[in-house]
Design a protein around this motif. Structure first.
Motif, PDB file in Angstrom:
ATOM      1  N   VAL A 130     -27.844 -63.378  21.573  1.00 24.11           N
ATOM      2  CA  VAL A 130     -27.314 -64.729  21.354  1.00 24.11           C
ATOM      3  C   VAL A 130     -25.905 -64.734  21.930  1.00 24.11           C
ATOM      4  CG1 VAL A 130     -26.606 -66.402  19.609  1.00 24.11           C
ATOM      5  CG2 VAL A 130     -28.655 -65.032  19.262  1.00 24.11           C
ATOM      6  N   LYS A 131     -25.638 -65.661  22.867  1.00 25.79           N
ATOM      7  CA  LYS A 131     -24.313 -65.662  23.513  1.00 25.79           C
ATOM      8  C   LYS A 131     -23.645 -67.009  23.375  1.00 25.79           C
ATOM      9  CE  LYS A 131     -24.975 -62.179  27.104  1.00 25.79           C
ATOM     10  NZ  LYS A 131     -26.351 -62.110  27.578  1.00 25.79           N
ATOM     11  N   ASN A 132     -22.554 -67.044  22.628  1.00 24.22           N
ATOM     12  CA  ASN A 132     -21.703 -68.247  22.544  1.00 24.22           C
ATOM     13  C   ASN A 132     -22.478 -69.516  22.235  1.00 24.22           C
ATOM     14  OD1 ASN A 132     -20.311 -66.513  25.015  1.00 24.22           O
ATOM     15  ND2 ASN A 132     -18.980 -67.214  23.368  1.00 24.22           N
ATOM     16  N   VAL A 133     -23.361 -69.432  21.260  1.00 27.09           N
ATOM     17  CA  VAL A 133     -24.181 -70.590  20.929  1.00 27.09           C
ATOM     18  C   VAL A 133     -23.398 -71.556  20.064  1.00 27.09           C
ATOM     19  CG1 VAL A 133     -26.124 -71.244  19.481  1.00 27.09           C
ATOM     20  CG2 VAL A 133     -26.418 -69.517  21.226  1.00 27.09           C
ATOM     21  N   SER A 134     -23.475 -72.833  20.415  1.00 35.76           N
ATOM     22  CA  SER A 134     -22.858 -73.880  19.592  1.00 35.76           C
ATOM     23  C   SER A 134     -23.863 -74.982  19.359  1.00 35.76           C
ATOM     24  CB  SER A 134     -21.638 -74.472  20.298  1.00 35.76           C
ATOM     25  OG  SER A 134     -20.709 -73.484  20.589  1.00 35.76           O
ATOM     26  N   LYS A 135     -23.696 -75.677  18.242  1.00 36.35           N
ATOM     27  CA  LYS A 135     -24.616 -76.763  17.912  1.00 36.35           C
ATOM     28  C   LYS A 135     -23.892 -77.831  17.129  1.00 36.35           C
ATOM     29  CE  LYS A 135     -28.443 -78.778  17.736  1.00 36.35           C
ATOM     30  NZ  LYS A 135     -28.717 -79.393  19.021  1.00 36.35           N
ATOM     31  N   ARG A 136     -24.090 -79.091  17.517  1.00 35.44           N
ATOM     32  CA  ARG A 136     -23.471 -80.163  16.743  1.00 35.44           C
ATOM     33  C   ARG A 136     -24.517 -80.908  15.946  1.00 35.44           C
ATOM     34  NH1 ARG A 136     -21.559 -83.527  21.998  1.00 35.44           N
ATOM     35  NH2 ARG A 136     -23.757 -83.323  22.534  1.00 35.44           N
ATOM     36  N   PHE A 137     -24.120 -81.392  14.793  1.00 38.59           N
ATOM     37  CA  PHE A 137     -24.975 -82.243  13.978  1.00 38.59           C
ATOM     38  C   PHE A 137     -24.185 -83.473  13.580  1.00 38.59           C
ATOM     39  CE2 PHE A 137     -28.579 -79.975  14.180  1.00 38.59           C
ATOM     40  CZ  PHE A 137     -28.775 -78.905  13.322  1.00 38.59           C
ATOM     41  N   LYS A 195     -20.462 -72.689  16.064  1.00 43.42           N
ATOM     42  CA  LYS A 195     -19.511 -72.714  17.185  1.00 43.42           C
ATOM     43  C   LYS A 195     -19.306 -71.310  17.710  1.00 43.42           C
ATOM     44  CE  LYS A 195     -16.282 -75.407  19.322  1.00 43.42           C
ATOM     45  NZ  LYS A 195     -16.567 -75.127  20.717  1.00 43.42           N
ATOM     46  N   ASP A 196     -19.714 -71.104  18.965  1.00 44.11           N
ATOM     47  CA  ASP A 196     -19.441 -69.822  19.621  1.00 44.11           C
ATOM     48  C   ASP A 196     -19.956 -68.611  18.872  1.00 44.11           C
ATOM     49  OD1 ASP A 196     -16.311 -70.573  21.205  1.00 44.11           O
ATOM     50  OD2 ASP A 196     -18.328 -70.285  22.028  1.00 44.11           O
ATOM     51  N   VAL A 197     -21.200 -68.653  18.487  1.00 44.85           N
ATOM     52  CA  VAL A 197     -21.769 -67.524  17.752  1.00 44.85           C
ATOM     53  C   VAL A 197     -22.466 -66.584  18.729  1.00 44.85           C
ATOM     54  CG1 VAL A 197     -23.494 -66.897  16.037  1.00 44.85           C
ATOM     55  CG2 VAL A 197     -22.067 -68.882  15.673  1.00 44.85           C
ATOM     56  N   SER A 198     -22.155 -65.311  18.633  1.00 46.05           N
ATOM     57  CA  SER A 198     -22.817 -64.311  19.490  1.00 46.05           C
ATOM     58  C   SER A 198     -23.268 -63.136  18.664  1.00 46.05           C
ATOM     59  CB  SER A 198     -21.844 -63.800  20.552  1.00 46.05           C
ATOM     60  OG  SER A 198     -21.320 -64.852  21.290  1.00 46.05           O
ATOM     61  N   LEU A 199     -24.456 -62.658  18.952  1.00 46.39           N
ATOM     62  CA  LEU A 199     -24.898 -61.426  18.307  1.00 46.39           C
ATOM     63  C   LEU A 199     -26.009 -60.783  19.122  1.00 46.39           C
ATOM     64  CD1 LEU A 199     -27.817 -62.112  16.620  1.00 46.39           C
ATOM     65  CD2 LEU A 199     -26.223 -63.267  15.157  1.00 46.39           C
ATOM     66  N   GLU A 200     -26.313 -59.531  18.787  1.00 40.17           N
ATOM     67  CA  GLU A 200     -27.361 -58.803  19.491  1.00 40.17           C
ATOM     68  C   GLU A 200     -28.230 -58.092  18.489  1.00 40.17           C
ATOM     69  OE1 GLU A 200     -25.700 -57.454  23.843  1.00 40.17           O
ATOM     70  OE2 GLU A 200     -25.857 -56.001  22.230  1.00 40.17           O
TER      71      GLU A 200
END
Lengths: 428, 287
Positions: free
Chosen positions: A23-30, A68-73
């Motif tokens: 997961v690289k720099n995932v952002s999501k608006r609601f 906002k800007d979530v990254s993980l592996e």
């Protein structure tokens, strides 16, 4: 008494270090407003169909960042614990990983089949029997007819609902339906399993069966992402953890560290903790019952006021009193409870029971309790303190004196501090 | 031992519009369509079984509406209350057959929206091939027609209506009718899933539409009304199906092929739209 098998398994390291989820720099608006939300939905669909690029850094009216800007592996065989308060964005992250919704920025790369355990019993029709619904549910979860036939018996056996399997699902209790749903989901043998707070179904025996099955899946190489509010469950299973707060990834890494930070934030957020000493307004002679508590403080071995206690360190508790007349048989009583715990009393100290009563002369005095080692485990506590004569007459009470106890990683699995020394001896 | 390694499938989710990679989009659509066969069948079985298990009269409900409507119209016609011309086959048979075809069209029109609304809990929580619920609904439409077919066969036998070999081509025309209905329904489904207005508007549109289709009256030959009826896209499809089943002579082949081709094209477009729109619907609707 049945001895349940320990949840702590010893795991071999995963066979290869292949990253199966990135997961690289995932952002999501609601959007908070329903009408606007529906309209933005139409807008987004139009943008997608026309191939427009998104201006993904901007929040439209009434929108907020769910992520906002979530990254993980995640690697094969790993179990990642996802912690955060309600509304932090955990389920949203899981939905993006399973491909249910699109991120507004960033990318998610997945190798293999993802099975979300976000809701159990999807596709169940209440009129049909449990048996028929198993076929429907597992088909929705992606299994072919042959694969379902192979594991059907195992699923029915795992669910433990007995003869009810041939009764319509609408006659099931919620626990039975959930168990059936869980049994179906857990037998789909995915490569990545997303578990969203569903481990609480069933009685303790069923829960431990589920945990064992999950461990088995892990040994076979399934990777997990785990959302739960039950810290014990996460610590037992997760190899690493990630802490989400209001959509941002604050910390990732060691499970114990993250869980303690999460719990600290959970209870400290917006709550005032007595820092160091508590000073109370002096009462006049007619307001007072005879003795007033004027201050409470925690001090270290040198007499310096402490902001917080540390497990295992010496400390003393001091209560300063103002005495208005000569009183005999004065004692202090302290009842300590853990904030956020089960509200049981953690510690009960009474001068009367310890045979430590004093005769007080008019003026200022203090009662000190010296503790060689602070026995509390890290956490936040609240104390009810009162000063009394004999057993029943109470002069003054402080309902809630909050204090924090901190500790290091060695205290993370302990319920209390045990003073100890280690020895190594040869036996001849 | 682990079964076939699924680690080889690599999927990437980004915020980019998927229409920018059309080839990939079409590949995914084809793959999902194939993958949804078994699931669509299961969902179809589930819905049909559940429907009839809860019902005492079961399949009778599929027969009754056309029979009752036809009887009402027959009484009105004979009493002179409605002025309907003469039809090629006996009026009761004409009306019931045409009504069955019309109802099949309406079911296929409202099918996709109903399917999406009914599947909301599943859509929001599990990533299964989204085509499956649409296919299951289409299957249900054909199943319902199958039941009505029994009634129609009974009618044909009762009124001794002659059939030619072209009756075997009639299903083809019927399929085109269903394609038209499904494509319009599929086009409306994304908006219908978000706004309740669509589901409310459909009955409002369908009622006058019925009157503009030669269902309860024979095809008008001249006048303004005839022009309107002929412009109605449902007319050539419905009329052709009826013609093939009865006379054997198709009265408007050009109209039929034009509408069919348009319907098929519309279906593909509607499918693409549905596919692109689904994640946004899932995001906005209550789980």
């Amino acid at each position: 008494m049945t001895l349940l098998k320990s949840h702590q398994d010893t795991f071999e390291q995963p066979q290869d270090d292949e990253v199966i989820l990135s997961v690289k720099n995932v952002s999501k608006r609601f959007c908070r407003d329903l009408k606007k939300s529906l309209f933005y939905g139409i807008q987004d669909i139009a943008g997608e169909v026309l191939g427009l690029s998104k201006s993904s850094d901007v929040l439209r009216k009434s929108e907020f960042w769910a992520l906002k800007d979530v990254s993980l592996e995640l690697r094969r065989g790993e179990a990642l614990g996802l912690v955060g308060a309600n509304g932090a964005g955990k389920t949203t992250l899981l939905r993006i990983i399973s491909g249910l919704i699109k991120p507004d920025a960033g990318t998610v790369e997945v190798k293999g089949r993802v099975a979300p355990l976000i809701a159990l019993g999807a596709g169940f029709n209440p009129v049909l029997t449990g048996r028929e619904n198993v076929y429907v549910n597992m088909s929705i979860l992606g299994l072919s007819n042959e694969e379902i036939d192979e594991c059907f018996d195992q699923v029915v056996e795992f669910a433990e609902i007995g003869e009810a399997i041939d009764a319509p699902v609408q006659s099931y209790s919620s626990g039975m339906a959930a168990r059936l749903g869980f049994a179906c989901a857990i037998h789909t043998e995915p490569d990545i399993l997303l578990i969203d707070e569903v481990l609480a179904v069933g009685d303790a025996k069923f829960r431990s069966k589920c945990t064992r099955k999950l461990s088995e899946l892990r040994r076979q190489g399934t990777a997990f992402i785990f959302v739960s509010h039950n810290s014990m469950a996460i610590m037992a299973v997760a190899t690493s953890a990630v802490y989400l707060r209001r959509g941002k990834l604050l910390l990732s890494g060691n499970t114990e560290t993250i869980i303690s930070k999460y719990e600290e934030d959970l209870f400290l957020d917006g709550v005032e903790v007595a820092q160091g000493a508590m000073y109370l307004k002096e009462k006049t002679a007619d307001q007072s019952s005879g003795i007033d508590i004027t201050s409470l403080a925690l001090k270290d071995a040198q007499g310096k006021i402490l902001d917080f206690l540390t497990s295992g360190e010496p400390a003393s508790f001091c209560a300063e009193l103002k005495v208005h007349r000569y009183i005999e048989d004065v004692s202090l009583r302290i009842e300590v409870r853990e904030v956020g715990g089960e509200n049981d009393t953690v510690l009960f100290l009474s001068g009367l029971m310890d045979d430590r009563v004093f005769n007080a002369h008019p003026g200022k005095c203090e009662i000190v309790i010296d503790m060689q080692y602070v026995g509390f485990k890290p956490g936040i506590y609240t104390a009810n303190i009162n000063v009394r004569q004999g057993k029943h007459f109470i002069f003054d009470t402080i309902e809630s004196y909050r204090f924090v106890v901190k500790g290091d990683a060695s205290m993370s699995k302990c319920k209390f501090y045990q003073p100890r020394t280690w020895h190594f001896n040869y036996c001849s | 031992m682990r079964k076939s390694s699924r680690f080889s499938n690599r999927i990437i989710y980004t915020s980019e519009s998927r229409i920018r990679h059309p080839l990939q989009l079409f590949q995914e659509m084809g793959r999902d369509l194939l993958a949804s066969r078994q699931l669509a069948w299961r969902l179809l079985m589930r819905d049909i079984r559940a429907q009839y298990r809860q019902s005492m009269f079961g399949v009778l409900w599929a027969f009754l509406p056309p029979i009752i409507t036809a009887m009402g119209l027959l009484v009105a016609k004979n009493a002179g209350a409605v002025n309907i011309g003469n039809t090629d086959i006996p009026y009761p048979a004409y009306v019931m057959f045409s009504m069955a075809l019309w109802q099949t069209f309406v079911e296929s029109l409202s099918g996709p929206i109903a399917a999406v609304n009914a599947a909301k809990p599943m859509l929001a929580k599990i990533n299964f091939p989204r085509e499956a619920i649409i296919l299951a609904k289409v299957g249900e439409v054909f199943f319902n027609f199958g039941i009505k077919l029994i009634l129609i066969l009974g009618l044909f036998i009762w009124f001794q209506i002659p059939v030619t070999w072209s009756v075997f081509l009639a299903p083809v025309a019927l399929i085109h009718l269903v394609i038209l209905g499904t494509s319009i329904g599929l086009l409306l489904a994304p908006i219908g899933a978000l706004y309740g207005d669509v589901a409310k508007a459909i009955p409002l549109i369908v009622s006058p539409w019925l009157l503009l289709t030669p269902v309860i009256y024979p095809v008008p030959k001249e006048g303004l009304f005839a022009t309107i009826v002929n412009l109605n896209p449902v007319t050539p499809l419905l009329v052709t199906t009826r013609d093939l089943a009865t006379q054997g002579l198709v009265s408007d082949p050009i109209g039929f092929w034009v509408v069919s081709a348009t319907a098929c094209g519309l279906l593909v477009i509607a499918w693409i739209l549905y596919r692109l729109a689904i994640p946004f619907i899932v995001e906005r609707m209550s789980a």
